[in-house]
Design a protein around this motif. Structure first.
Motif, short mmCIF file in Angstrom:
data_model
loop_
_atom_site.label_atom_id
_atom_site.label_comp_id
_atom_site.label_asym_id
_atom_site.label_seq_id
_atom_site.Cartn_x
_atom_site.Cartn_y
_atom_site.Cartn_z
N ALA A 188 0.83 -1.20 0.00
CA ALA A 188 0.00 0.00 0.00
C ALA A 188 0.87 1.26 0.00
N VAL A 189 0.49 2.21 -0.85
CA VAL A 189 1.13 3.52 -0.90
C VAL A 189 0.05 4.55 -0.60
N ILE A 190 0.26 5.37 0.45
CA ILE A 190 -0.76 6.30 0.90
C ILE A 190 -0.21 7.72 0.90
N PHE A 191 -0.80 8.59 0.09
CA PHE A 191 -0.39 9.98 0.02
C PHE A 191 -1.35 10.85 0.82
N ARG A 192 -0.80 11.72 1.64
CA ARG A 192 -1.64 12.61 2.44
C ARG A 192 -2.02 13.84 1.62
N GLY A 193 -3.20 14.36 1.88
CA GLY A 193 -3.65 15.56 1.20
C GLY A 193 -3.04 16.81 1.80
N THR A 194 -3.52 17.97 1.36
CA THR A 194 -3.03 19.24 1.86
C THR A 194 -3.20 19.32 3.37
N THR A 195 -2.13 19.62 4.08
CA THR A 195 -2.15 19.64 5.54
C THR A 195 -3.06 20.76 6.03
N PRO A 196 -4.05 20.46 6.85
CA PRO A 196 -5.00 21.50 7.28
C PRO A 196 -4.50 22.30 8.48
N SER A 197 -3.22 22.68 8.47
CA SER A 197 -2.68 23.48 9.57
C SER A 197 -1.49 24.29 9.06
N PRO A 198 -1.45 25.61 9.36
CA PRO A 198 -0.28 26.41 8.95
C PRO A 198 0.98 26.02 9.70
N LEU A 199 0.86 25.24 10.76
CA LEU A 199 2.02 24.81 11.51
C LEU A 199 2.66 23.55 10.94
N ARG A 200 2.02 22.91 9.97
CA ARG A 200 2.53 21.65 9.47
C ARG A 200 2.46 21.56 7.94
N GLY A 201 2.67 22.67 7.27
CA GLY A 201 2.84 22.58 5.82
C GLY A 201 1.75 23.17 4.96
N LEU A 202 0.71 23.79 5.55
CA LEU A 202 -0.40 24.30 4.74
C LEU A 202 0.09 25.32 3.71
N LEU A 203 0.96 26.24 4.13
CA LEU A 203 1.42 27.27 3.20
C LEU A 203 2.27 26.66 2.09
N ARG A 204 3.12 25.74 2.45
CA ARG A 204 3.99 25.10 1.46
C ARG A 204 3.17 24.30 0.45
N GLU A 205 2.25 23.49 0.94
CA GLU A 205 1.48 22.65 0.04
C GLU A 205 0.45 23.47 -0.74
N GLY A 206 0.01 24.60 -0.16
CA GLY A 206 -0.86 25.49 -0.91
C GLY A 206 -0.16 26.04 -2.15
N GLN A 207 1.14 26.30 -2.03
CA GLN A 207 1.90 26.76 -3.19
C GLN A 207 2.02 25.67 -4.24
N VAL A 208 2.13 24.41 -3.81
CA VAL A 208 2.16 23.31 -4.77
C VAL A 208 0.86 23.28 -5.57
N ASN A 209 -0.28 23.40 -4.87
CA ASN A 209 -1.57 23.39 -5.56
C ASN A 209 -1.71 24.56 -6.53
N SER A 210 -1.12 25.70 -6.18
CA SER A 210 -1.31 26.91 -6.99
C SER A 210 -0.44 26.92 -8.24
N MET A 211 0.53 26.02 -8.35
CA MET A 211 1.40 25.96 -9.54
C MET A 211 0.68 25.21 -10.66
N ALA A 212 -0.41 25.79 -11.15
CA ALA A 212 -1.32 25.08 -12.04
C ALA A 212 -0.97 25.21 -13.51
N GLY A 213 0.16 25.84 -13.83
CA GLY A 213 0.66 25.73 -15.19
C GLY A 213 1.13 24.30 -15.44
N GLN A 214 1.47 23.99 -16.67
CA GLN A 214 1.82 22.62 -17.02
C GLN A 214 3.25 22.52 -17.54
N GLU A 215 3.79 21.31 -17.46
CA GLU A 215 5.09 21.00 -18.03
C GLU A 215 5.01 19.64 -18.70
N THR A 216 5.86 19.41 -19.68
CA THR A 216 5.96 18.07 -20.26
C THR A 216 6.49 17.13 -19.19
N TRP A 217 5.79 16.03 -18.99
CA TRP A 217 6.14 15.14 -17.88
C TRP A 217 7.40 14.36 -18.21
#
Length: 402
Positions: A188-217
């Motif tokens: 099993a491989v389990i990925f956690r979603g956006t952390t619902p706390s500014p003390l544990r990564g919310l700001l960092r992961e919010g920036q990941v979500n906001s990078m909605a441009g695309q790149e060739t994979w």
């Protein structure tokens, strides 16, 4: 050895009595380093959906050893598993089903985790009673405290060197666990979603979500490369820049850990064949085929989709003959129409289900349209499309629409 970003949670031998202290490790942690990726081509097949409910065992207990990840019971179990990793799953004893969890820190300062589960200890007990780990778990956590406010991504070259074992991977951007289950017979491989706390990564992961441009994979499976008889070559599929970069930071360790489990399973089968038995189980009760199950919620669902599409072409998983099962919950769009077509039509070992609750806007983004060229590979246009089979849920837990 595992990288410095990894922690190993301890589990106990099956049959032990519940206790208040974590048990010793069953074995030393396996290396998460993997060899350069090699993939095999396979014929296209349309991804299907198997949501038939599994039968209940004669003794009235759930037949979890043969649990179908895409059945109603299997999907519910995976939803709870995806919720469980919103807490720190790298703590000593977290994955030990015989440990009562007395010493675990399940606090959530300034977080919304209580909306996920008001009693995380009870959630943990419920999950580990049906999904039973058998070996140490790989847990990648970039914090484990507040951590950096902005993500630090590996370049494509750095990720390739890490996958080849030449350098240490960078600290992960998001959190993920790789757990070998004894019942059911899953990797099993389990990925956690956006952390619902500014003390544990919310700001960092919010920036990941906001990078909605695309790149060739750059990590596109080789089996997806256009063949000569299909017309002129073209660029590979394009995917969300943030999701591709976030998965790149964990690719070497996650895929290496899964490959190591697959090789161990093959070795166990070979030894059992030589001994004339199957892991000590009688021929009247054969062991269920091993499956690779990838799950994630929200942001974690996007990373799970990228991960599963690669694992379905992994050479060790292919040699094992394991089907890759991907189930995501509230997952945003990941790639363009080319990516979706390759997932659905050229990944025969993958069965992929997206579970979406009515009213969940996050599963409807990003949308196709326009993006600044500087963050979109020099292009103005972006195109997004979903892959896999959709399961649409209404407000009631028991109601499903297809």
């Amino acid at each position: 050895t595992l990288s410095r970003t990894a922690a190993v949670a301890r589990v106990a031998p099956r049959g032990s009595r519940p206790h208040r202290c974590p048990s010793p490790l069953l074995a030393a942690p396996r290396s998460a380093t993997c060899l350069p990726r090699r993939v095999v081509r396979s014929e296209a097949r349309r991804v299907g959906l198997g949501l038939a409910t599994r039968a209940v065992a004669d003794d009235g207990t759930g037949a979890s050893s043969a649990l179908d990840p895409h059945s109603f019971e299997g999907t519910r179990a995976l939803a709870k598993l995806a919720m469980l990793v919103y807490w720190n799953a790298g703590q000593d004893g977290f994955w030990d089903p015989t440990y009562d969890g007395t010493g675990l820190d399940l606090s959530t300062p300034l977080g919304f985790e209580p909306l996920i589960a008001s009693d995380p200890a009870a959630l943990r007990r419920e999950v580990l009673s049906s999904l039973v780990p058998s070996e140490p778990a790989l847990w990648l956590d970039p914090d484990p405290g507040m951590g950096p406010l902005t993500p630090s991504f590996a370049t494509v070259e750095e990720a390739r060197d890490a996958a080849s074992g030449l350098v240490k991977p960078r600290p992960s951007v998001s959190r993920v666990a790789v757990v070998r289950l004894a019942k059911p017979n899953w990797i099993a491989v389990i990925f956690r979603g956006t952390t619902p706390s500014p003390l544990r990564g919310l700001l960092r992961e919010g920036q990941v979500n906001s990078m909605a441009g695309q790149e060739t994979w750059e990590e596109t499976p080789l089996a997806w490369v256009r063949r000569d008889d299909e017309g002129p070559p073209r660029d590979g599929p394009r995917v969300h820049r943030g999701y591709a970069a976030a998965y790149r930071t964990v690719l070497a360790e996650v895929e290496g850990a899964v490959a190591a489990h697959a090789r161990s399973e093959l070795e166990a089968r070979s030894k059992a064949s030589e001994d004339g038995s199957v892991s000590g189980v009688s021929e009247d009760a054969p062991r269920d085929p091993c499956k690779v199950v990838v799950v994630g919620h929200s942001l974690g669902g996007a990373l799970a989709a990228l991960c599963a599409s690669r694992l379905a072409h992994d050479p060790d998983v292919t040699r094992l003959g394991a089907q890759v099962e991907c189930v995501t919950f509230g997952q945003p769009r990941v790639g363009d129409g080319e990516w979706a077509a390759r997932v659905d039509d050229r990944t025969p070992r993958l069965t992929y289900t997206r579970v979406v609750k009515a009213g969940d806007l996050f599963a409807r983004v990003p949308t196709s349209g326009f993006w600044l060229p500087g963050g979109n590979g020099g292009r103005f246009e972006v195109e997004y499309a979903h892959a896999g089979a959709l399961v649409w849920t209404s407000a009631g837990d028991e109601s499903l629409a297809f």
